[in-house]
Motif scaffolding. Structure first.
Motif: not given
Length: 362
Positions: A316-329
């Motif tokens: 498995y591979h996880f990516i976290t986007f710090d400033k992203a909301n539930h829509f990944f905006q």
């Protein structure tokens, strides 16, 4: 319910499982083909985005989140799945996105459809492509956004045709826990005492369980109504509280949630534990998390998901986007009230993170 959209199609009979098809050019390197797939007694409408040159043998099938969604997963004007599909096509990756039951050109009744119905629909879609002479695919990547991730995990477990899974802001806890978390979140910026907040959480929890078990519904309904009345009275800024108006508002809210929590489209998901399905996965998984996702928050879901994959032993591979909301905006607060004010595009690195992982570049 989200607004339904009307999709205009050109009818061309060409396959026993497909009754219509429309071909549009997306760009010089890909095309879009609208299909209608027979799934038991319903028809599922969707769009196959297929590049001229395939760089991946698997077809990505995208399943949307909660509520009745169109094939593009249009949320606050942001066509989430359409943007993803076009990006994937530009990288040589084919995808299929589809209307939920009762939406667009799909038939059936979304409100009364269950988790099992949606699972069968997804299985029928895979079966169609495996038997299609015009557009054959034998391997699949299941892509689920939010509640769609619960569906992807369930269908992928033990299915030899599924080669990878992508979970975009997907829960790893039963939806009941997500719902009660969101009830608490609604009071985050209020001065309401904790004991009243927790009383409301319990009222929601008890109402969902009573409906699920079909026991003591009237008794729990009255508890829910009384709790709501207490909260509205406490939150009233007027010294002269209009008790009759508050009673009417409490009844309206209790009635509303009694209906909502009785909908098969919700209740059939409530007690499904996604982590149990994740524990059964033996294929690579990509998990995408938004640092400002307050609908499916990291703290509630990431550890549970990771523990499931550690137990299964899968890659498995996880990516976290710090400033992203539930829509990944790219977001400032991540709150639902903010969605409509944001640019209708993904946070930097999101799309490439998906395609690179599919193509083995990350």
């Amino acid at each position: 319910m989200k607004k339904l959209i009307t999709i205009v199609i050109i009818f061309l009979l060409w396959h026993q499982n497909t009754i219509a098809q429309k071909i549009d050019s997306n760009d010089q390197n890909s095309r879009e083909i609208d299909l209608i797939i027979q799934a038991d007694d319903v028809k599922i409408g969707g769009t196959l985005s297929i590049p001229t040159k395939l760089n991946a043998s698997s077809l990505v099938i995208m399943s949307s989140g909660s509520g009745d969604q169109d094939r593009d997963e249009t949320l606050e004007g942001f066509k989430i799945f359409k943007v993803i599909a076009h990006h994937l096509a530009s990288k040589g990756i084919a995808s299929f996105r589809y209307d939920d039951r009762g939406v667009g050109v799909s038939t059936g009744d979304f409100v009364n459809s269950t988790f099992e119905d949606h699972s069968r629909d997804l299985e029928h879609i895979m079966a169609y492509f495996k038997s299609s002479a015009a557009h054959p695919f034998y391997d699949f990547i299941l892509f689920g956004h939010s509640q769609g991730g619960i569906l992807a995990g369930k269908v992928a477990a033990g299915n030899m045709s599924v080669k990878k899974v992508i979970l975009m802001g997907a829960p790893a806890v039963p939806l009941i826990e997500v719902v009660t978390y969101q009830v608490r979140q609604d009071y985050e910026h209020t001065d309401l005492p904790k004991y009243l907040i927790e009383a409301d959480v319990s009222a929601h929890n008890k109402l969902m369980r009573a409906i699920e078990d079909d026991k003591n519904i009237d008794e729990v309904y009255h508890l829910f109504k009384q709790t709501t009345e207490n909260i509205l009275s406490k939150m009233s800024s007027s010294h002269d509280v209009d008790s009759l108006k508050i009673k009417q508002q409490a009844i309206a809210k209790a009635d509303e949630f009694k209906i909502i929590y009785g909908l098969p489209s919700l209740t059939s998901f409530l007690y499904q534990d996604p982590s149990k399905d994740y524990e059964q996965l033996k294929v690579p998984v990509l998990g995408l998390f938004g640092g400002l996702d307050f609908q499916v928050p990291i703290f509630q879901n990431k550890d549970r998901m990771e523990n499931a994959f550690l137990k299964s032993g899968t890659d498995y591979h996880f990516i976290t986007f710090d400033k992203a909301n539930h829509f990944f905006q790219k977001a400032t607060t991540g709150s639902r009230d903010e969605y409509a004010t944001l640019d209708r595009k993904f946070v930097d690195g999101f799309l490439d993170g998906i395609s690179n992982w599919i193509l083995g570049k990350s």
